[in-house]
Enzyme design. Structure first.
Site, mmCIF file in Angstrom:
data_model
loop_
_atom_site.group_PDB
_atom_site.id
_atom_site.type_symbol
_atom_site.label_atom_id
_atom_site.label_comp_id
_atom_site.label_asym_id
_atom_site.label_seq_id
_atom_site.Cartn_x
_atom_site.Cartn_y
_atom_site.Cartn_z
ATOM 1 N N TRP A 193 -27.721 49.444 89.390
ATOM 2 C CA TRP A 193 -27.234 49.931 90.685
ATOM 3 C C TRP A 193 -26.665 51.331 90.475
ATOM 4 C CZ3 TRP A 193 -23.943 45.291 92.933
ATOM 5 C CH2 TRP A 193 -24.808 44.278 93.361
ATOM 6 N N GLU A 194 -27.322 52.329 91.014
ATOM 7 C CA GLU A 194 -26.925 53.707 90.729
ATOM 8 C C GLU A 194 -26.546 54.516 91.959
ATOM 9 O OE1 GLU A 194 -29.360 55.757 87.752
ATOM 10 O OE2 GLU A 194 -30.503 53.896 87.507
#
Length: 449
Positions: free
Chosen positions: A145-146
């Protein structure tokens, strides 16, 4: 695959999410008490390399066989992103992760505090079971998750939208508040929600697949990107240390830490790569030592290309990334290649040639050296860790004692040689032991009760 939708399903009850997380935490605690030490693919192994790439497309589409199985690399069947040894979840593949598109459109509410955690966990429940059908899955379980970071201060540049939209929510509810109060409230709401989302997702995964090495890609980070500074040391700043210390809930909840040590193109030819990598890996160990489980595996993510380029890493940069990780006592490293690199025959041929000539022999060298050092110094019950007095020492085999020879009949590379007395003396001088869980003492000979 879930349809793309920015819609948010309201929580059936405001207390449901918190209750759900407490329930998951209780289940997790009971599981840990029942199982004791979690067995996994990295347990009691000095250093492994995990192939996290879909290079099977090279063979399927272009007839180029990148046969990573001949090396000491743990690869999934067909070398894809999900399997019994390694599963990585991107944002579209796990629940209803909220984020903003590059054009500023909200997806699933956009902000963690504006999205339904209950809906997310319900979807994630099904996604995890589908991606990991075996209840005893014991491989790497990585969540990528960026879009946003859980600390307010870390959301800069393109991530600034998460600060701005968070403040808009507070202004809409409290139009008469001064900006200082608006920002303070927005920061609190965002960080509390970010923690609930990230910790809750980890807890769910750990309840469903308790032997998996659950963690987030890119955490922890050192943000040591000031390469152009003439006085660059690679060290994490004190402010970054402080912010990372505030994420104790994340380090306590993680079953593995996956810092990124991808080498940016700006490092090419600078001689600064080892400093850059050294302190990123050190930060992971610093945080692990003060977490709930100081034995949590550290598994840095490595690319064989300079980031966002077609330039493969020369041998010295493999030493500065893979080699540096092994010398610090990491449990292993995850080798990643973007799907773009497997889309053409030319790129696939370049990867295969690199594997055969450079990467494969280096992996065999490092993993063999780590194993031999573990047996020679640590009774086979710990990892060799570089002594601070020898900051440049690497876990590699002496060419005077060992040779790595290719075979011509499709079998793996062969390693020939034995540790000499001089080799053992050099290891004892430059390395010390970090014992596996359950063992202690200078040579890891004492079994803990």
């Amino acid at each position: 695959m879930k349809p793309f939708s920015p819609e948010v399903s309201p929580d059936p009850c405001p207390a449901t999410a918190a209750h759900l997380l407490r329930t998951y935490t209780l289940f997790l605690t009971l599981l840990e008490l029942a199982q004791g030490c979690r067995g996994s693919m990295v347990s009691n192994r000095p250093f492994i390399t995990v192939w996290n790439a879909d290079t099977h497309w090279c063979l399927k589409d272009h007839g180029v066989d990148v046969d990573v199985s001949v090396f000491d690399v743990v690869a999934n069947k067909e070398q894809n992103f999900q399997g019994p040894n390694m599963t990585i979840f991107y944002r579209e593949e796990l629940g209803t992760y909220p984020y903003y598109t590059p054009t500023g459109e909200p997806v699933f509410g956009g902000l963690p505090q504006n999205a339904s955690l209950v809906t997310h966990l319900a979807h994630a429940f099904q996604d995890i079971k589908a991606a990991m059908p075996e209840p005893d899955f014991s491989g790497l379980a990585v969540i990528d998750w960026e879009a946003w970071r859980p600390r307010w201060a870390f959301n800069w540049d393109s991530k600034d939208i998460y600060q701005q939209r968070s403040m808009e929510l507070v202004r809409a509810e409290h139009p008469d508040w001064p900006e200082t109060l608006v920002e303070a409230e927005a920061q609190g709401q965002f960080q509390e929600a970010a923690e609930a989302w990230m910790a809750g997702t980890l807890q769910l995964g750990q309840v469903l697949r308790p032997r998996g090495l659950w963690g987030y890609y890119g955490f922890p980070d050192c943000y040591n990107y000031d390469f152009l500074s003439p006085n660059y040391t690679g060290q994490c700043s004190l402010s970054i240390h402080d912010q990372n210390d505030q994420l104790g809930w994340l380090w306590n909840q993680s079953y593995a830490l996956y810092p990124s040590i991808y080498l940016p193109a700006a490092l090419m030819g600078t001689g600064k790569s080892q400093m850059y990598v050294r302190y990123r890996v050190q930060e992971a160990f610093r945080l692990a030592l003060v977490s709930r489980d100081p034995h949590v595996p550290i598994m840095p993510y490595v690319q064989i290309f300079y980031e966002k380029t077609d330039y493969l890493l020369p041998l010295e940069e493999l030493e500065h990334s893979l080699g540096e990780s092994a010398a610090q006592g990491a449990a292993g490293a995850v080798l990643w290649i973007s799907s773009e690199k497997t889309s053409t025959k030319e790129s696939c041929q370049a990867i295969k040639a690199y594997m055969d000539s450079t990467l494969g022999p280096f992996i065999l060298n490092v993993t063999s050296a780590a194993l031999l050092c573990s047996e020679a110094l640590c009774s086979g019950r710990g990892r060799c860790v570089r002594h601070p007095s020898y900051p440049e020492a690497l876990l590699t085999l002496s060419p005077a004692s060992f040779s790595i020879e290719p075979t011509h009949d499709g079998r793996p590379l062969s390693l020939k040689g034995t540790l000499s007395l001089k080799d053992r003396a050099q290891m004892a001088m430059k390395f010390k032991c970090r014992c596996y869980r359950g063992w202690s003492g200078e040579w890891c000979k004492k079994q803990d009760m």
